[in-house]
Design a protein around this motif. Structure first.
Motif, mmCIF file in Angstrom:
data_model
loop_
_atom_site.group_PDB
_atom_site.id
_atom_site.type_symbol
_atom_site.label_atom_id
_atom_site.label_comp_id
_atom_site.label_asym_id
_atom_site.label_seq_id
_atom_site.Cartn_x
_atom_site.Cartn_y
_atom_site.Cartn_z
ATOM 1 N N LEU A 6 15.282 -31.791 52.039
ATOM 2 C CA LEU A 6 16.679 -32.124 51.746
ATOM 3 C C LEU A 6 17.226 -33.133 52.748
ATOM 4 O O LEU A 6 17.951 -34.059 52.376
ATOM 5 N N ALA A 7 16.886 -32.984 54.002
ATOM 6 C CA ALA A 7 17.346 -33.931 55.021
ATOM 7 C C ALA A 7 16.805 -35.335 54.751
ATOM 8 O O ALA A 7 17.475 -36.330 55.062
ATOM 9 N N VAL A 53 15.690 -36.586 51.538
ATOM 10 C CA VAL A 53 16.062 -37.172 50.243
ATOM 11 C C VAL A 53 17.533 -37.001 49.901
ATOM 12 O O VAL A 53 18.043 -37.652 48.997
ATOM 13 N N ARG A 54 18.216 -36.095 50.583
ATOM 14 C CA ARG A 54 19.653 -35.859 50.417
ATOM 15 C C ARG A 54 20.046 -35.536 48.979
ATOM 16 O O ARG A 54 21.083 -35.957 48.492
ATOM 17 N N ASN A 55 19.192 -34.794 48.304
ATOM 18 C CA ASN A 55 19.472 -34.375 46.932
ATOM 19 C C ASN A 55 18.777 -33.030 46.720
ATOM 20 O O ASN A 55 17.550 -32.940 46.870
ATOM 21 N N GLN A 56 19.566 -32.011 46.368
ATOM 22 C CA GLN A 56 19.028 -30.652 46.252
ATOM 23 C C GLN A 56 17.952 -30.552 45.169
ATOM 24 O O GLN A 56 16.912 -29.926 45.379
ATOM 25 N N SER A 89 14.820 -32.176 46.471
ATOM 26 C CA SER A 89 14.160 -31.379 47.510
ATOM 27 C C SER A 89 13.471 -30.159 46.909
ATOM 28 O O SER A 89 12.384 -29.782 47.349
ATOM 29 N N SER A 134 21.975 -36.819 38.881
ATOM 30 C CA SER A 134 21.047 -37.491 39.795
ATOM 31 C C SER A 134 20.328 -38.585 39.008
ATOM 32 O O SER A 134 20.277 -38.549 37.776
#
Length: 185
Positions: free
Chosen positions: A41-42, A44-47, A50, A136
């Motif tokens: 997540l850190a 790609v910044r997308n839940q 991730s 997304s």
């Protein structure tokens, strides 16, 4: 449990996973999934992304547990490197997607007969388009390919260079997100 005991347990679980022990694999997953998902997540910044990365990484871990060499790295370091490489692959794939698919989509709204032109003709369709644009990138691309271009899941997977099961997940999540978004209007 101290740090050394935890590392020892993870090494044992990886070794048992290499032998096909599903319970050991599940325990390894349970011990590490929150941390590893946080790493993804850190990056790609997308839940959703991730979660996909975590799933792909654990499939790789299941298949490649026998390649783990405890003398070369700690268990969590090895697992984290798999997540990192998966995340980097995802970032590179998303950049390729942006360069190819989005350029194609940018041209589409200007076409007289394009699906977007027809879709934007009434107010409900405008709301749907706004909701689709809020998804997304991978979900939006999947929805557009499936419902505006009529692609099958297999064709979408080929187009977006991913697995069919990943496309199914994207479409399922997109459907949920679209439902929630449309309920706001």
């Amino acid at each position: 449990m101290n740090k050394e005991d935890k590392e020892s347990e993870m090494r044992a679980l990886i070794a048992l996973t290499a032998l096909g022990d599903r319970q050991a694999f599940y325990k390894l997953y349970s011990m590490t999934n929150a941390y590893l998902n946080g790493v993804a997540l850190a990056m790609v910044r997308n839940q959703d992304a991730s979660n996909d990365i975590l799933q792909d990484a654990f499939v790789q871990i299941w298949h490649n547990a026998s390649s783990y060499q405890p003398e070369r790295s700690k268990p969590l370091t090895w697992l984290t490197s798999i997540i990192r490489y998966r995340a980097l692959d995802r970032i590179a794939k998303d950049k390729r997607y942006q360069q190819t698919f989005i350029q194609d989509e940018d041209a589409e709204p200007h076409c007289d007969n394009g699906p977007w032109r027809n879709l934007l003709k009434n107010e409900n369709a405008k709301q749907l388009a706004l909701c689709i644009n809020g998804l997304s990138e991978t979900q939006a691309a999947s929805v557009k390919l499936a419902y505006l271009k009529g692609f099958s899941r297999e064709e979408i997977a080929t187009q977006l260079k991913t697995k069919v099961n990943t496309v199914k997940s994207w479409l399922h999540r997109a459907q949920e997100n679209l439902r929630k978004c449309l309920m706001q209007y």
